[in-house]
Design a protein around this motif. Structure first.
Motif, PDB file in Angstrom:
ATOM      1  N   VAL A   1      31.388  35.630  86.343  1.00 53.43           N
ATOM      2  CA  VAL A   1      32.574  35.539  85.832  1.00 53.43           C
ATOM      3  C   VAL A   1      33.598  35.730  86.932  1.00 53.43           C
ATOM      4  O   VAL A   1      33.565  36.567  87.835  1.00 53.43           O
ATOM      5  N   SER A   2      34.778  34.956  87.116  1.00 56.84           N
ATOM      6  CA  SER A   2      35.695  34.783  88.256  1.00 56.84           C
ATOM      7  C   SER A   2      36.779  35.987  88.031  1.00 56.84           C
ATOM      8  O   SER A   2      37.330  36.366  89.022  1.00 56.84           O
ATOM      9  N   HIS A   3      36.769  36.651  86.782  1.00 60.82           N
ATOM     10  CA  HIS A   3      37.898  37.687  86.771  1.00 60.82           C
ATOM     11  C   HIS A   3      37.102  39.042  86.848  1.00 60.82           C
ATOM     12  O   HIS A   3      36.175  39.483  85.600  1.00 60.82           O
ATOM     13  N   LYS A   4      36.739  39.881  87.721  1.00 62.51           N
ATOM     14  CA  LYS A   4      35.773  41.048  88.043  1.00 62.51           C
ATOM     15  C   LYS A   4      36.025  42.001  86.913  1.00 62.51           C
ATOM     16  O   LYS A   4      35.427  42.782  86.561  1.00 62.51           O
ATOM     17  N   ASP A   5      37.418  42.263  86.639  1.00 56.80           N
ATOM     18  CA  ASP A   5      37.739  43.079  85.735  1.00 56.80           C
ATOM     19  C   ASP A   5      37.197  42.910  84.441  1.00 56.80           C
ATOM     20  O   ASP A   5      36.990  43.860  83.585  1.00 56.80           O
ATOM     21  N   GLU A   6      36.592  41.868  84.238  1.00 59.17           N
ATOM     22  CA  GLU A   6      36.128  41.686  82.768  1.00 59.17           C
ATOM     23  C   GLU A   6      34.585  41.436  82.735  1.00 59.17           C
ATOM     24  O   GLU A   6      34.183  41.256  81.692  1.00 59.17           O
ATOM     25  N   ALA A   7      33.983  41.475  83.928  1.00 56.91           N
ATOM     26  CA  ALA A   7      32.561  41.131  84.109  1.00 56.91           C
ATOM     27  C   ALA A   7      31.903  42.339  83.390  1.00 56.91           C
ATOM     28  O   ALA A   7      30.672  41.787  82.642  1.00 56.91           O
ATOM     29  N   GLU A   8      32.133  43.465  83.310  1.00 60.47           N
ATOM     30  CA  GLU A   8      31.233  44.421  82.466  1.00 60.47           C
ATOM     31  C   GLU A   8      31.165  44.001  81.001  1.00 60.47           C
ATOM     32  O   GLU A   8      29.902  44.507  80.488  1.00 60.47           O
ATOM     33  N   GLN A   9      32.088  43.399  80.427  1.00 57.01           N
ATOM     34  CA  GLN A   9      32.142  43.120  79.015  1.00 57.01           C
ATOM     35  C   GLN A   9      30.578  41.888  78.781  1.00 57.01           C
ATOM     36  O   GLN A   9      30.101  41.883  77.759  1.00 57.01           O
ATOM     37  N   TYR A  10      30.355  41.488  79.884  1.00 56.26           N
ATOM     38  CA  TYR A  10      29.248  40.489  79.615  1.00 56.26           C
ATOM     39  C   TYR A  10      28.005  40.867  80.276  1.00 56.26           C
ATOM     40  O   TYR A  10      26.728  40.164  80.066  1.00 56.26           O
ATOM     41  N   ILE A  11      27.949  42.072  80.744  1.00 60.81           N
ATOM     42  CA  ILE A  11      26.371  42.650  81.121  1.00 60.81           C
ATOM     43  C   ILE A  11      25.625  42.873  79.855  1.00 60.81           C
ATOM     44  O   ILE A  11      26.234  43.286  78.956  1.00 60.81           O
ATOM     45  N   HIS A  12      24.407  42.226  79.637  1.00 56.63           N
ATOM     46  CA  HIS A  12      23.475  42.378  78.630  1.00 56.63           C
ATOM     47  C   HIS A  12      24.266  41.228  77.509  1.00 56.63           C
ATOM     48  O   HIS A  12      23.649  41.311  76.481  1.00 56.63           O
ATOM     49  N   GLY A  13      25.210  40.452  78.007  1.00 58.26           N
ATOM     50  CA  GLY A  13      25.674  39.611  76.957  1.00 58.26           C
ATOM     51  C   GLY A  13      24.704  38.245  76.882  1.00 58.26           C
ATOM     52  O   GLY A  13      23.630  38.518  77.299  1.00 58.26           O
ATOM     53  N   SER A  14      25.194  37.197  76.420  1.00 53.42           N
ATOM     54  CA  SER A  14      24.594  36.090  76.518  1.00 53.42           C
ATOM     55  C   SER A  14      24.970  34.858  77.175  1.00 53.42           C
ATOM     56  O   SER A  14      26.016  34.672  77.669  1.00 53.42           O
ATOM     57  N   LEU A  15      24.002  34.077  77.664  1.00 55.37           N
ATOM     58  CA  LEU A  15      24.231  33.143  78.571  1.00 55.37           C
ATOM     59  C   LEU A  15      23.177  31.851  77.957  1.00 55.37           C
ATOM     60  O   LEU A  15      22.127  31.838  77.582  1.00 55.37           O
ATOM     61  N   VAL A  16      23.990  30.715  78.016  1.00 56.84           N
ATOM     62  CA  VAL A  16      23.311  29.333  77.578  1.00 56.84           C
ATOM     63  C   VAL A  16      23.648  28.376  78.457  1.00 56.84           C
ATOM     64  O   VAL A  16      24.873  28.448  78.803  1.00 56.84           O
ATOM     65  N   ILE A  17      22.556  27.474  78.816  1.00 60.91           N
ATOM     66  CA  ILE A  17      22.839  26.328  79.935  1.00 60.91           C
ATOM     67  C   ILE A  17      22.636  25.081  78.939  1.00 60.91           C
ATOM     68  O   ILE A  17      21.658  24.952  78.366  1.00 60.91           O
ATOM     69  N   PHE A  18      23.675  24.246  79.201  1.00 63.66           N
ATOM     70  CA  PHE A  18      23.380  22.890  78.528  1.00 63.66           C
ATOM     71  C   PHE A  18      23.403  21.761  79.753  1.00 63.66           C
ATOM     72  O   PHE A  18      24.326  21.662  80.442  1.00 63.66           O
ATOM     73  N   ARG A  19      22.176  21.587  79.895  1.00 63.51           N
ATOM     74  CA  ARG A  19      21.987  20.550  81.076  1.00 63.51           C
ATOM     75  C   ARG A  19      21.849  19.229  80.811  1.00 63.51           C
ATOM     76  O   ARG A  19      21.458  18.826  79.746  1.00 63.51           O
ATOM     77  N   LEU A  20      23.001  18.222  81.448  1.00 66.53           N
ATOM     78  CA  LEU A  20      22.968  17.005  81.124  1.00 66.53           C
ATOM     79  C   LEU A  20      22.283  16.143  82.175  1.00 66.53           C
ATOM     80  O   LEU A  20      22.530  16.197  83.497  1.00 66.53           O
ATOM     81  N   ALA A  21      21.365  15.221  81.694  1.00 65.22           N
ATOM     82  CA  ALA A  21      20.854  14.368  82.740  1.00 65.22           C
ATOM     83  C   ALA A  21      21.741  13.027  82.656  1.00 65.22           C
ATOM     84  O   ALA A  21      22.617  12.955  82.069  1.00 65.22           O
ATOM     85  N   PRO A  22      21.549  12.116  83.871  1.00 64.88           N
ATOM     86  CA  PRO A  22      22.320  11.162  84.165  1.00 64.88           C
ATOM     87  C   PRO A  22      22.780  10.290  82.787  1.00 64.88           C
ATOM     88  O   PRO A  22      23.892   9.646  82.744  1.00 64.88           O
ATOM     89  N   GLN A  23      21.757  10.068  81.957  1.00 64.09           N
ATOM     90  CA  GLN A  23      21.694   9.380  80.773  1.00 64.09           C
ATOM     91  C   GLN A  23      22.273   9.891  79.693  1.00 64.09           C
ATOM     92  O   GLN A  23      22.711   9.137  78.820  1.00 64.09           O
ATOM     93  N   ASP A  24      22.743  11.099  79.745  1.00 68.08           N
ATOM     94  CA  ASP A  24      23.069  11.786  78.632  1.00 68.08           C
ATOM     95  C   ASP A  24      24.812  11.646  78.464  1.00 68.08           C
ATOM     96  O   ASP A  24      25.548  10.945  79.283  1.00 68.08           O
ATOM     97  N   TYR A  25      25.180  11.938  77.391  1.00 69.28           N
ATOM     98  CA  TYR A  25      26.511  11.911  76.820  1.00 69.28           C
ATOM     99  C   TYR A  25      27.406  13.208  77.865  1.00 69.28           C
ATOM    100  O   TYR A  25      27.117  13.898  77.959  1.00 69.28           O
ATOM    101  N   HIS A  26      28.283  12.653  78.464  1.00 61.70           N
ATOM    102  CA  HIS A  26      29.120  13.445  79.634  1.00 61.70           C
ATOM    103  C   HIS A  26      30.501  13.822  79.236  1.00 61.70           C
ATOM    104  O   HIS A  26      31.087  14.315  79.938  1.00 61.70           O
ATOM    105  N   ARG A  27      30.880  14.063  77.767  1.00 61.29           N
ATOM    106  CA  ARG A  27      31.804  14.623  77.351  1.00 61.29           C
ATOM    107  C   ARG A  27      31.266  16.100  76.792  1.00 61.29           C
ATOM    108  O   ARG A  27      30.249  15.979  76.290  1.00 61.29           O
ATOM    109  N   PHE A  28      32.262  17.051  76.774  1.00 57.40           N
ATOM    110  CA  PHE A  28      31.774  18.123  76.400  1.00 57.40           C
ATOM    111  C   PHE A  28      33.051  18.787  75.442  1.00 57.40           C
ATOM    112  O   PHE A  28      34.323  18.393  75.648  1.00 57.40           O
ATOM    113  N   HIS A  29      32.436  19.839  74.544  1.00 60.32           N
ATOM    114  CA  HIS A  29      33.542  19.745  73.296  1.00 60.32           C
ATOM    115  C   HIS A  29      33.606  21.461  73.262  1.00 60.32           C
ATOM    116  O   HIS A  29      32.576  22.232  73.671  1.00 60.32           O
TER     117      HIS A  29
END
Length: 164
Positions: A1-29
């Motif tokens: 997280v770029s805002h170090k003062d907020e980082a603690e809120q995300y310890i043990h939080g959730s992370l998900v990665i949406f990986r896009l291959a070159p042939q995939d739809y490249h707009r994000f919502h």
């Protein structure tokens, strides 16, 4: 997280990665209803030698950090990562804009990329099939509009979903 003062809120939080291959739809919502916070660009040059070395390719390329303040999920961070040869990461929203899940957030100009989404601890309940696949280190194919998680049951009434 770029805002170090907020980082603690995300310890043990959730992370998900949406990986896009070159042939995939490249707009994000927009994954959740909320308001766009102050966005930040991080630009790093990638050189062809990066793929032929031990350099951290995902840590050394263009990124755009988009905070979304959601009444149901808290502050959700969408970190857009432009893979090699991505010309730019373009957003179609602005700071202070109210957005609804499913609205277009932006797009990658050319080739494969990924979105990393961070959520505060205790804010989301992932669908069971994703948890099973995650424990097995398996990727899951997702289409725009598919439900993948809901509000944490102990925090809110069930029924709102995060969508890729």
């Amino acid at each position: 997280v770029s805002h170090k003062d907020e980082a603690e809120q995300y310890i043990h939080g959730s992370l998900v990665i949406f990986r896009l291959a070159p042939q995939d739809y490249h707009r994000f919502h927009v994954p959740v209803d909320g308001m766009i916070g102050k966005m930040m660009d991080i630009l790093e040059n990638i050189v062809p030698q990066a793929i032929r070395s031990t350099l951290d390719v995902y840590g050394e390329n263009a990124r755009k950090i988009i905070p979304i303040d959601s009444p149901h999920f808290g502050r959700v961070w969408a970190v857009c990562v432009g893979a090699m040869m991505v010309g730019s990461i373009c957003t179609v929203v602005h700071e202070g804009q109210r957005v609804s899940r499913g609205d277009e957030l932006g797009y990658f100009a050319f080739v494969g990329s990924m979105i990393v989404m961070l959520l505060e601890k205790g804010m989301v309940e992932w669908d069971e099939d994703l948890l099973i696949d995650g424990r097995a280190s398996l990727e899951r194919f997702a289409r725009v509009g598919m439900g993948i998680a809901g509000w944490c049951r102990n925090r809110f009434a069930k029924g709102n979903y995060i969508r890729p």
